[in-house]
Design a protein around this motif. Structure first.
Motif, short mmCIF file in Angstrom:
data_model
loop_
_atom_site.label_atom_id
_atom_site.label_comp_id
_atom_site.label_asym_id
_atom_site.label_seq_id
_atom_site.Cartn_x
_atom_site.Cartn_y
_atom_site.Cartn_z
N MET A 34 0.84 -1.19 0.00
CA MET A 34 0.00 0.00 0.00
C MET A 34 0.88 1.25 0.00
O MET A 34 1.93 1.27 0.61
N THR A 35 0.39 2.29 -0.65
CA THR A 35 1.10 3.54 -0.70
C THR A 35 0.30 4.59 0.04
O THR A 35 -0.90 4.73 -0.19
N HIS B 296 -13.84 3.96 1.74
CA HIS B 296 -13.23 3.42 0.53
C HIS B 296 -13.78 4.17 -0.69
O HIS B 296 -15.00 4.34 -0.82
N VAL B 297 -12.89 4.61 -1.54
CA VAL B 297 -13.28 5.24 -2.79
C VAL B 297 -12.55 4.51 -3.91
O VAL B 297 -11.32 4.51 -3.99
N PHE B 298 -13.32 3.87 -4.77
CA PHE B 298 -12.80 3.27 -5.99
C PHE B 298 -13.05 4.27 -7.12
O PHE B 298 -13.79 5.25 -6.97
N PHE B 299 -12.47 4.04 -8.27
CA PHE B 299 -12.65 4.97 -9.38
C PHE B 299 -12.26 4.28 -10.68
O PHE B 299 -11.46 3.34 -10.69
N HIS C 1 -8.29 2.18 -6.36
CA HIS C 1 -8.81 2.09 -5.00
C HIS C 1 -7.93 2.88 -4.04
O HIS C 1 -6.72 2.69 -3.99
N VAL C 2 -8.56 3.78 -3.28
CA VAL C 2 -7.91 4.44 -2.15
C VAL C 2 -8.84 4.30 -0.94
O VAL C 2 -10.05 4.11 -1.07
N GLU D 226 -3.22 4.32 -1.03
CA GLU D 226 -3.51 3.73 -2.33
C GLU D 226 -3.32 2.22 -2.24
O GLU D 226 -2.33 1.74 -1.69
N HIS D 227 -4.28 1.49 -2.78
CA HIS D 227 -4.25 0.03 -2.78
C HIS D 227 -4.05 -0.48 -4.20
O HIS D 227 -4.17 0.28 -5.18
N PRO D 228 -3.75 -1.76 -4.35
CA PRO D 228 -3.64 -2.32 -5.71
C PRO D 228 -4.96 -2.17 -6.47
O PRO D 228 -6.03 -2.01 -5.87
N VAL D 229 -4.87 -2.24 -7.79
CA VAL D 229 -6.07 -2.22 -8.62
C VAL D 229 -7.04 -3.29 -8.12
O VAL D 229 -6.64 -4.44 -7.84
#
Length: 479
Positions: free
Chosen positions: A1-2, A47-50, A66-67, A77-80
């Motif tokens: 995660m970033t 959680h916010v996906f985009f 995904h963040v 920031e999470h993996p796709v």
């Protein structure tokens, strides 16, 4: 995660070759993003996906980025999360949808498309407890209705009413009307189609939400200033020929939700409506219902059932070729920068006097840093990352009413007026500038979302009418 509060803000943004890259609206350092998806509050995190193309700054090969955040301020920031499956119902893209809990399991319901000319289907994917890992088995919960009148369907949204779970999708009809389709969702794996629920034939909808397809439909319950609550339905207003321009923008309807006495199905009756944002750079918002003040519609607090409902909205601000006299960006410039698209700050929704009120989530005040101006009048220099609070004053002429505020980028012949609006006595404007994203919130009204791109050496300046004052803070990340 970033940790995006470090990577995209302090590191990526400050070191990014593009000075237009935002610091306080978390997004990956590179790639295309658009619609916020799967906005949810689960297990103590937002959680916010985009919609996301990590490979270029163009709209293609859409996946779900995904963040997440515990507090709407510090983001990771999470993996796709979701990727198109070869040969699957989403082989041409994992498009807009929602995330909810289904028997305690995080579940994504999204529009999957098999080929770029085909129709979408509702595809289901199951996630881990932390929503970081996802299992995509290509399960289809709902296909296109077998109704020749329905020519386009997209963007599922789930809501609760009367203790039951329902879903709706935006649609376009053969006669040119935009429509909503209603589903009963007793079992997440198999949605039961209930028919065309609402169309632009309704006079209130025709006035406030004209479109050929209602995209990204939303339905949430929000508090009303007069007491109780109201239901807000929101649409992105698609017209044929739209190419990320979306001239109709986003509209909403305000009304009541009741049970049909014969079928028990929900009936939405709109009574008013309007624009959901006054900017030309705002589209495809998603709203998360925060029930009972507990911030979790899927697991409400049974001891707080009488508390107010609440709702948070995120929208998409796209890059643009320049609108309303503002200098824009060409596709070549966007490609060179390597990124495209920003999500807005989270916004709180309510209703007052039959109109929608939009305010920034109070958590974003955590970004407020050093004061650079207090009670200033006339012309005020504003940093490139700033919050501004403008208060309307009585002015020299009490009968003059509202006067204009102007936010200007640059000086002299090359300057551009990015925002111009009135401010009446007693009225307030809150303005956020994050490099190339400007959000203006007017007290008692909706926001205005704009993009503007500083050239090297350019700065911001605020011009105030007589009697108005401004407080200005530089934005900073909390320790």
């Amino acid at each position: 995660m970033t940790d995006l509060a470090l990577s995209s803000s302090l590191v990526s943004a400050s070191m990014h070759p593009d000075p237009a890259f935002p610091r306080f609206h978390p997004r990956p350092a590179q790639g295309w993003i658009n619609d916020p998806n799967g906005v949810s509050y689960i297990n103590g995190r937002y959680h916010v996906f985009f919609q996301y193309n990590p490979l270029s700054a163009r709209h293609s090969q859409i996946q779900w980025g995904h963040v997440s955040s515990p507090d709407l301020v510090r983001w990771e920031e999470h993996p796709v999360a979701l990727v198109p499956q070869v040969g699957g119902p989403d082989s041409a893209g994992c498009w807009t949808g929602v995330v909810t809990l289904d028997d305690g399991v995080p579940t994504a319901c999204y529009s999957g498309v098999q080929d770029h000319g085909g129709h979408s289907q509702v595809v289901i994917a199951r996630g881990s407890a932390d929503l970081v890992s996802w299992e995509q088995d290509g399960h289809v919960a709902a296909s296109m209705p077998e109704d020749p009148m329905v020519t386009a369907v997209r963007d599922p949204f789930i809501f609760l009413f009367g203790g039951a779970r329902y879903a709706m999708q935006g649609a376009g009809l053969a006669d040119g009307r935009a429509a909503l389709l209603l589903y009963s969702v007793s079992y997440m794996n198999s949605w039961e189609y209930k028919g065309i629920w609402l169309t632009t034939a309704h006079p209130v909808a025709a006035e406030h939400t004209p479109a050929e397809i209602w995209e990204c439909p939303q339905l949430v319950e929000v508090p009303s200033a007069s007491g109780g609550s109201a239901w807000v339905m929101m649409f992105s207003l698609w017209l044929s020929g739209d190419d990320h321009e979306h001239a109709n923008g986003v509209g909403h309807l305000i009304g009541s939700l009741s049970a049909d006495p014969e079928t028990g199905l929900p009936v939405f009756e709109p009574s008013s409506g309007g624009k959901s944002d006054f900017g030309r750079d705002f589209y495809a918002p998603q709203i998360v219902q925060l029930a009972y003040g507990s911030a979790d519609v899927d697991d409400p607090d049974p001891d707080a059932a009488a508390a107010e409902p609440a709702a948070l909205l995120w929208g998409w601000a796209n890059e643009g070729p320049g609108r309303d006299g503002r200098r824009g960006r060409t596709q070549e410039e966007i490609d060179d920068a390597g990124w495209s698209g920003v999500l807005t700050h989270p916004r709180v929704l309510s209703v007052a006097d039959g109109a929608l009120v939009v305010t920034p989530a109070p958590e974003v005040e955590a970004y407020r840093g050093a004061s650079v101006a207090a009670g200033s009048a006339g012309s005020v220099v504003v940093p490139g990352f700033a919050e501004v609070l403008v208060r309307g004053g009585a002015g020299a002429d009490p009968g003059a009413g509202a006067r204009s505020v102007e936010l200007v980028l640059g000086l002299g012949a090359d300057s551009q007026v990015v925002y111009s609006g009135t401010v009446a006595p007693g009225e307030e404007l809150r303005i956020f500038i994050d490099a190339s994203l400007v959000e203006v919130y007017r007290s008692g009204s909706v926001a205005t979302t704009l993009r503007a791109y500083p050239a090297p050496g350019e700065g911001w300046q605020l011009t105030l009418p007589t009697g108005a004052t401004a407080d200005v803070w530089e934005l900073t990340l909390p320790a």
